[in-house]
Design a protein around this motif. Structure first.
Motif, PDB file in Angstrom:
ATOM      1  N   HIS A  34       0.849  -1.186   0.000  1.00 54.94           N
ATOM      2  CA  HIS A  34       0.000   0.000   0.000  1.00 54.94           C
ATOM      3  C   HIS A  34       0.888   1.240   0.000  1.00 54.94           C
ATOM      4  O   HIS A  34       1.846   1.316   0.784  1.00 54.94           O
ATOM      5  CB  HIS A  34      -0.886   0.058   1.247  1.00 54.94           C
ATOM      6  N   ASP A  61       2.415   7.208   3.870  1.00 58.38           N
ATOM      7  CA  ASP A  61       2.103   5.975   4.596  1.00 58.38           C
ATOM      8  C   ASP A  61       2.387   4.785   3.679  1.00 58.38           C
ATOM      9  O   ASP A  61       1.806   4.674   2.594  1.00 58.38           O
ATOM     10  CB  ASP A  61       0.633   6.006   5.017  1.00 58.38           C
ATOM     11  N   GLU A  63       2.726   0.490   3.582  1.00 58.39           N
ATOM     12  CA  GLU A  63       2.371  -0.720   4.323  1.00 58.39           C
ATOM     13  C   GLU A  63       2.564  -1.950   3.441  1.00 58.39           C
ATOM     14  O   GLU A  63       2.258  -1.923   2.252  1.00 58.39           O
ATOM     15  CB  GLU A  63       0.920  -0.626   4.784  1.00 58.39           C
ATOM     16  N   GLU A  65       1.513  -6.014   3.268  1.00 59.75           N
ATOM     17  CA  GLU A  65       0.667  -7.096   3.787  1.00 59.75           C
ATOM     18  C   GLU A  65       1.241  -8.444   3.386  1.00 59.75           C
ATOM     19  O   GLU A  65       1.685  -8.633   2.251  1.00 59.75           O
ATOM     20  CB  GLU A  65      -0.744  -7.009   3.206  1.00 59.75           C
ATOM     21  N   THR A  75       0.689  -7.324   8.802  1.00 59.61           N
ATOM     22  CA  THR A  75       1.152  -6.105   8.152  1.00 59.61           C
ATOM     23  C   THR A  75       2.352  -5.514   8.879  1.00 59.61           C
ATOM     24  O   THR A  75       2.497  -5.655  10.088  1.00 59.61           O
ATOM     25  CB  THR A  75       0.047  -5.035   8.100  1.00 59.61           C
ATOM     26  N   THR A  76       3.215  -4.844   8.108  1.00 59.49           N
ATOM     27  CA  THR A  76       4.261  -3.975   8.645  1.00 59.49           C
ATOM     28  C   THR A  76       4.054  -2.609   8.021  1.00 59.49           C
ATOM     29  O   THR A  76       3.708  -2.510   6.833  1.00 59.49           O
ATOM     30  CB  THR A  76       5.665  -4.493   8.321  1.00 59.49           C
ATOM     31  N   ARG A  77       4.291  -1.557   8.819  1.00 62.70           N
ATOM     32  CA  ARG A  77       3.881  -0.232   8.361  1.00 62.70           C
ATOM     33  C   ARG A  77       4.871   0.835   8.799  1.00 62.70           C
ATOM     34  O   ARG A  77       5.440   0.759   9.895  1.00 62.70           O
ATOM     35  CB  ARG A  77       2.512   0.086   8.945  1.00 62.70           C
ATOM     36  N   MET A  79       5.255   5.327   8.615  1.00 56.66           N
ATOM     37  CA  MET A  79       4.537   6.557   8.291  1.00 56.66           C
ATOM     38  C   MET A  79       5.396   7.771   8.649  1.00 56.66           C
ATOM     39  O   MET A  79       6.123   7.749   9.662  1.00 56.66           O
ATOM     40  CB  MET A  79       3.218   6.602   9.078  1.00 56.66           C
ATOM     41  N   THR A  99      -4.776  -7.144   9.286  1.00 56.28           N
ATOM     42  CA  THR A  99      -5.849  -6.614   8.455  1.00 56.28           C
ATOM     43  C   THR A  99      -6.834  -7.740   8.152  1.00 56.28           C
ATOM     44  O   THR A  99      -6.424  -8.880   7.883  1.00 56.28           O
ATOM     45  CB  THR A  99      -5.309  -6.025   7.135  1.00 56.28           C
ATOM     46  N   ASN A 131      -3.190  -1.735  14.423  1.00 57.40           N
ATOM     47  CA  ASN A 131      -1.754  -1.572  14.293  1.00 57.40           C
ATOM     48  C   ASN A 131      -1.174  -1.111  15.617  1.00 57.40           C
ATOM     49  O   ASN A 131      -1.813  -0.332  16.330  1.00 57.40           O
ATOM     50  CB  ASN A 131      -1.457  -0.541  13.208  1.00 57.40           C
ATOM     51  N   THR A 200      -2.782   0.299  -4.248  1.00 62.78           N
ATOM     52  CA  THR A 200      -2.321  -0.998  -3.761  1.00 62.78           C
ATOM     53  C   THR A 200      -1.805  -1.798  -4.950  1.00 62.78           C
ATOM     54  O   THR A 200      -2.252  -1.587  -6.084  1.00 62.78           O
ATOM     55  CB  THR A 200      -3.426  -1.784  -3.050  1.00 62.78           C
TER      56      THR A 200
END
Length: 203
Positions: A34, A61, A63, A65, A75-77, A79, A99, A131, A200
């Motif tokens: 994402h 942002d 991310e 999945e 997920t890893t994210r 920002m 998610t 998250n 995405t």
């Protein structure tokens, strides 16, 4: 007579094998990335620190999945919220979560069997997620360059919708809110709200 009986048994066994359903190979994508941008607002305060609010329309942002099935993923994210006018970073975050796609498939379903491939691409996907991670929040700004940051433990929830423009590329709208609890020397506590759009892509 014995040979005839053996031949009949072998023929029956071969017929049973041919009647069994063939196992199709799951060749669907296991990852989705994402890339989002948009508006984020934060409000923080702490002991001996004046309350501070920021509203920044240039949130980045990213991310990744990792699907566990067709309707849930890990997920890893990461920002970053930066004001482009003065290059001031108001907020950064890194964390992990989950998610869920309760009303639709989360990923493209691809089944391969010998020379046949069947692809099921969901046109519209709805999701919700949670998250948790570590954030750095600008607590006390000094001029245009310097500032004091507070480290917080952030927990957030979000929801969104993805419209699949092509088999791999989707267009996304994302809404989320989070709470941050400070635990560094300079301690602030507060919350964030974000409204993001993005794309995405299945990997």
């Amino acid at each position: 007579m014995g040979k005839l009986h053996s031949l009949l048994l072998l023929t029956s066994f071969a017929g049973c094998l041919s009647a069994l359903p063939a196992l199709a190979l799951d060749a669907g994508p296991k990852y989705q990335v994402h890339l989002r941008s948009g508006l984020m607002q934060g409000s923080y305060s702490g002991s001996n620190i004046d309350g501070r609010t920021f509203t920044v329309p240039t949130t980045l942002d990213v991310e990744l999945e990792v699907f566990r099935g067709v309707d849930e993923s890990f997920t890893t994210r990461a920002m970053m919220v930066m004001e482009l006018g003065d290059n001031r970073v108001h907020y950064t975050y890194a964390g992990v979560g989950r998610t869920y796609y309760p009303w639709s498939r989360g990923r493209m379903d691809v089944r391969k069997e010998k020379f046949v491939e069947i692809t099921n691409v969901p046109k519209t996907r709805y999701y919700w997620s949670w998250n948790g991670g570590i954030a750095q929040v600008l607590a006390i700004p000094f001029g245009l360059v310097l500032g004091t940051y507070s480290t917080t433990l952030d927990l957030s929830v979000a929801g969104g919708v993805i419209y699949q423009a092509t088999p791999n590329l989707g267009l996304e709208f994302h809404l989320g809110t989070g709470i941050g609890y400070g635990f560094s020397t300079v301690t602030v506590t507060g919350m964030t709200v974000r409204a993001l759009i993005g794309v995405t892509y299945f990997l």
